[in-house]
Design a protein around this motif. Structure first.
Motif, short mmCIF file in Angstrom:
data_model
loop_
_atom_site.label_atom_id
_atom_site.label_comp_id
_atom_site.label_asym_id
_atom_site.label_seq_id
_atom_site.Cartn_x
_atom_site.Cartn_y
_atom_site.Cartn_z
N ARG B 219 -11.14 -25.85 20.74
CA ARG B 219 -9.83 -26.41 21.12
C ARG B 219 -9.25 -25.58 22.27
NH1 ARG B 219 -10.16 -24.35 16.17
NH2 ARG B 219 -10.42 -26.41 15.25
N PRO B 220 -9.96 -25.56 23.40
CA PRO B 220 -9.53 -24.70 24.52
C PRO B 220 -8.16 -25.05 25.06
CG PRO B 220 -11.29 -26.19 25.20
CD PRO B 220 -11.20 -26.30 23.71
N ASP B 221 -7.81 -26.34 25.08
CA ASP B 221 -6.51 -26.72 25.64
C ASP B 221 -5.37 -26.18 24.78
OD1 ASP B 221 -7.84 -27.99 27.62
OD2 ASP B 221 -7.62 -30.00 26.78
N LYS B 222 -5.59 -26.13 23.48
CA LYS B 222 -4.56 -25.59 22.58
C LYS B 222 -4.39 -24.08 22.81
CE LYS B 222 -3.75 -29.38 20.16
NZ LYS B 222 -2.51 -30.14 20.35
N VAL B 223 -5.52 -23.41 23.00
CA VAL B 223 -5.45 -21.96 23.23
C VAL B 223 -4.66 -21.67 24.51
CG1 VAL B 223 -6.79 -19.88 23.76
CG2 VAL B 223 -7.59 -21.48 21.99
N LEU B 224 -4.96 -22.42 25.54
CA LEU B 224 -4.27 -22.20 26.81
C LEU B 224 -2.78 -22.53 26.68
CD1 LEU B 224 -4.71 -21.31 29.71
CD2 LEU B 224 -5.18 -23.70 30.32
N ALA B 225 -2.47 -23.62 25.99
CA ALA B 225 -1.07 -23.99 25.81
C ALA B 225 -0.33 -22.94 24.97
CB ALA B 225 -0.97 -25.36 25.15
N ALA B 226 -1.01 -22.37 23.99
CA ALA B 226 -0.38 -21.33 23.17
C ALA B 226 -0.11 -20.08 24.00
CB ALA B 226 -1.27 -21.00 21.97
N CYS B 227 -1.07 -19.71 24.82
CA CYS B 227 -0.86 -18.55 25.70
C CYS B 227 0.34 -18.81 26.62
CB CYS B 227 -2.11 -18.28 26.54
SG CYS B 227 -3.48 -17.56 25.61
N GLU B 228 0.41 -20.01 27.15
CA GLU B 228 1.53 -20.34 28.06
C GLU B 228 2.86 -20.31 27.31
OE1 GLU B 228 0.26 -24.04 29.70
OE2 GLU B 228 -1.04 -23.09 31.19
N ALA B 229 2.85 -20.74 26.06
CA ALA B 229 4.09 -20.74 25.26
C ALA B 229 4.55 -19.32 24.97
CB ALA B 229 3.88 -21.51 23.97
N LEU B 230 3.61 -18.39 24.85
CA LEU B 230 3.96 -17.00 24.55
C LEU B 230 4.47 -16.26 25.80
CD1 LEU B 230 0.91 -16.07 22.28
CD2 LEU B 230 3.29 -16.24 21.53
N MET B 231 4.07 -16.73 26.97
CA MET B 231 4.36 -15.98 28.20
C MET B 231 5.82 -15.60 28.40
SD MET B 231 1.83 -17.94 30.87
CE MET B 231 2.43 -17.14 32.35
N PRO B 232 6.76 -16.56 28.34
CA PRO B 232 8.16 -16.17 28.64
C PRO B 232 8.73 -15.20 27.62
CG PRO B 232 8.01 -18.47 27.91
CD PRO B 232 6.63 -18.00 28.12
N HIS B 233 8.26 -15.26 26.40
CA HIS B 233 8.75 -14.34 25.37
C HIS B 233 8.21 -12.93 25.59
CE1 HIS B 233 10.52 -17.63 23.07
NE2 HIS B 233 9.44 -18.33 23.37
N LEU B 234 6.95 -12.84 25.93
CA LEU B 234 6.38 -11.51 26.16
C LEU B 234 7.00 -10.87 27.41
CD1 LEU B 234 2.70 -12.39 25.18
CD2 LEU B 234 4.38 -11.09 23.84
N LEU B 235 7.28 -11.69 28.41
CA LEU B 235 7.99 -11.18 29.58
C LEU B 235 9.38 -10.68 29.19
CD1 LEU B 235 8.40 -10.86 32.68
CD2 LEU B 235 9.27 -13.21 32.68
N HIS B 236 10.07 -11.45 28.39
CA HIS B 236 11.44 -11.08 27.98
C HIS B 236 11.44 -9.76 27.23
CE1 HIS B 236 15.63 -12.13 26.98
NE2 HIS B 236 15.39 -11.55 25.81
N ILE B 237 10.52 -9.60 26.29
CA ILE B 237 10.45 -8.36 25.51
C ILE B 237 10.10 -7.18 26.42
CG2 ILE B 237 9.03 -7.15 23.78
CD1 ILE B 237 11.23 -8.89 22.56
N ALA B 238 9.18 -7.39 27.35
CA ALA B 238 8.79 -6.31 28.26
C ALA B 238 9.98 -5.86 29.11
CB ALA B 238 7.64 -6.77 29.15
N LEU B 239 10.68 -6.81 29.69
CA LEU B 239 11.81 -6.45 30.55
C LEU B 239 12.96 -5.84 29.75
CD1 LEU B 239 11.85 -9.57 32.92
CD2 LEU B 239 11.22 -7.22 33.54
N GLY B 240 13.10 -6.23 28.50
CA GLY B 240 14.16 -5.69 27.66
C GLY B 240 14.04 -4.20 27.43
N GLY B 241 12.82 -3.68 27.50
CA GLY B 241 12.62 -2.25 27.28
C GLY B 241 12.35 -1.48 28.56
N ALA B 242 12.44 -2.15 29.69
CA ALA B 242 12.06 -1.52 30.96
C ALA B 242 13.06 -0.46 31.40
CB ALA B 242 11.91 -2.57 32.05
N ASP B 243 12.58 0.47 32.19
CA ASP B 243 13.41 1.56 32.72
C ASP B 243 14.44 1.01 33.70
OD1 ASP B 243 14.46 3.83 33.90
OD2 ASP B 243 12.60 4.42 34.91
#
Lengths: 56, 398
Positions: B219-243
């Motif tokens: 189910r490669p399309d689902k994997v890619l879509a899941a990765c894309e869905a996680l992207m903005p959240h992982l960015l948000h968490i990263a920037l939240g702790g940035a210097d």
């Protein structure tokens, strides 16, 4: 990252203010204050679950 | 703060930042990612530094002061297991409980059948990742959190309260730790903020590595879509702790998205297209990312070279640091590359000889930070860590 699908709720949000305000009676005072503090605390829950996933 | 210590801090920060920008500082910065080694050196057990973060912080401060390192992580034994116990997380083995008191904590990956996310749940994750985590994932990874629709419990309620309060306490304490490192030994806190790649999150915490390797075929399309869905959240968490000063980098802990865990084609289809835009976005906001590339990621150096100059620091674990320097050294600072096995089983002379080789070939023009390949645990010999430190301080002057 602009070409990606917009998430249902934007990052940092667990329960959007737009949903919460529907539960409240008409706000007689400073609505902006109520909104801001709702979102500040809501973000703590967001941080909790995402750090459980990412950090722990 | 003593004037001398503040001056020392400023010198070290300049040295560290200059190297990370791939420029030539006054000498090579020394920034060991010392984890359970700090316990061994300071006289604690692994259980003490893993379960009591104040002891972990004290051990780091002692090492920073005694070894005179330029930069350290406030607590590299990052997983505070009292917190994970309070939440009821199933996927840790804790020193002093399931493990010998002097064995480092372990991550326990469930079997494919018991994965924390099932193969038919991709759409739920994609639709609303935060709700999925609270409603589906957390009840599975916690012994105490009740599944949705099931009766709640005393333990369920306590898990959230204790977990939330403990996390707030722990994260807040890093600010004090950074201030003490600065005031007491003039040491820079090396990183700020955490990032993981969407693909690694799926492999580590949701589907598991085995399950994900099946999914990318079935189910490669689902994997890619899941990765894309996680992207903005992982960015948000990263920037939240940035210097906020934009001096020290956000660190990304890179796990199993590289060859040979997946093929080059799979890296190019899933891993890189869902990580690269996050790095570019972080860089556009003025923050570097430390690629803590656990294992050997040299098969992907050409991909990393697509990133803007100085946007990342490439940390070599088992990867050949000389090859990394040849291929991407003009664009990015390199760190690490001293084999942990050498620190554990070698002699101080052997450590000095290897450090010399790395300094001569990788650090000649600046853009290098001295460190072991992987986090330094309690198997490292104190005299070898001292040899790495003292040799670099003496020989690594520009």
């Amino acid at each position: 990252m602009s070409d990606k699908k917009e998430p249902k709720w934007k990052p940092g949000v667990c329960i959007p203010w737009e949903e919460k305000i529907k539960e409240l009676p008409p706000i007689r005072g400073d609505e902006e204050l109520v909104r801001r503090k709702w979102e500040d605390i809501d973000q703590l829950a967001y941080i909790y679950i995402w750090h459980c996933l990412v950090s722990f | 703060m003593a004037h001398g210590m503040e001056q020392l801090y400023a010198e070290r920060l300049k040295r560290y930042v200059t190297a990370m920008r791939n420029e030539k500082p006054d000498r090579i910065p020394i920034r060991p990612f010392a984890a359970e080694f700090t316990a061994k050196y300071a006289g604690y057990t692994c259980q003490e530094v893993t379960h009591d973060y104040e002891k972990a912080f004290a051990a780091v401060r002692k090492c920073a002061a005694d070894f005179d390192w330029d930069a350290v992580v406030g607590n590299m034994v990052y997983v505070w297991t009292a917190l994970t116990q309070a939440i009821g997380l199933r996927y840790y083995a804790t020193p002093g409980i399931e493990l010998d008191p002097d064995t480092g904590f372990q991550y326990l990956e469930p079997s494919e059948e018991a994965a924390f996310m099932r193969a038919d749940e991709y759409d739920q994750l994609i639709e609303s990742p935060t709700e999925f985590l609270f409603n589906v994932w957390l009840p599975r990874v916690s012994k105490d959190v009740s599944p949705m629709g099931q009766p709640t419990s005393y333990r369920n309620n306590l898990s959230f309260l204790k977990g939330g309060m403990a996390m707030l306490s722990y994260f807040s304490s890093f600010e004090t730790q950074a201030a003490r490192l600065r005031a007491e030994s003039g040491t820079v806190s090396a990183i700020s903020g955490i990032l993981k790649a969407p693909f690694d999150i799926l492999a580590d915490k949701l589907r598991g590595y085995i399950g994900l390797t099946m999914d990318i075929l079935e189910r490669p399309d689902k994997v890619l879509a899941a990765c894309e869905a996680l992207m903005p959240h992982l960015l948000h968490i990263a920037l939240g702790g940035a210097d906020p000063e934009k001096n020290v980098p956000i660190s990304i802990w890179m796990h199993r998205g590289c060859v040979p865990f997946i093929s080059p084609q799979q890296f190019n289809r899933f891993y890189w297209p869902t990580l690269k835009p996050i790095i570019q976005e972080i860089w556009s906001r003025g923050h570097q990312v430390l690629f803590y590339a656990e294992g050997d990621w040299n098969a992907h150096l050409d991909s990393f070279a697509e990133l803007p100059d100085a946007s990342i620091i490439y940390h070599a674990d088992k990867a050949d640091p000389f090859e990394a320097h040849r291929k991407i050294g003009r664009k990015f600072c390199i760190s690490g590359g001293i084999p942990n096995t050498l620190l554990s089983f070698g002699t101080p002379d052997e450590v000095r000889a290897y450090c010399k080789k790395v300094i001569d070939e990788v650090a000649r023009d600046g853009g290098y930070i001295m460190d072991a390949g992987a986090i330094i645990q309690n198997d490292a010999r104190v005299e070898n860590v001292r040899a790495m430190t003292e040799f670099t301080r003496e020989y690594g002057v520009y």
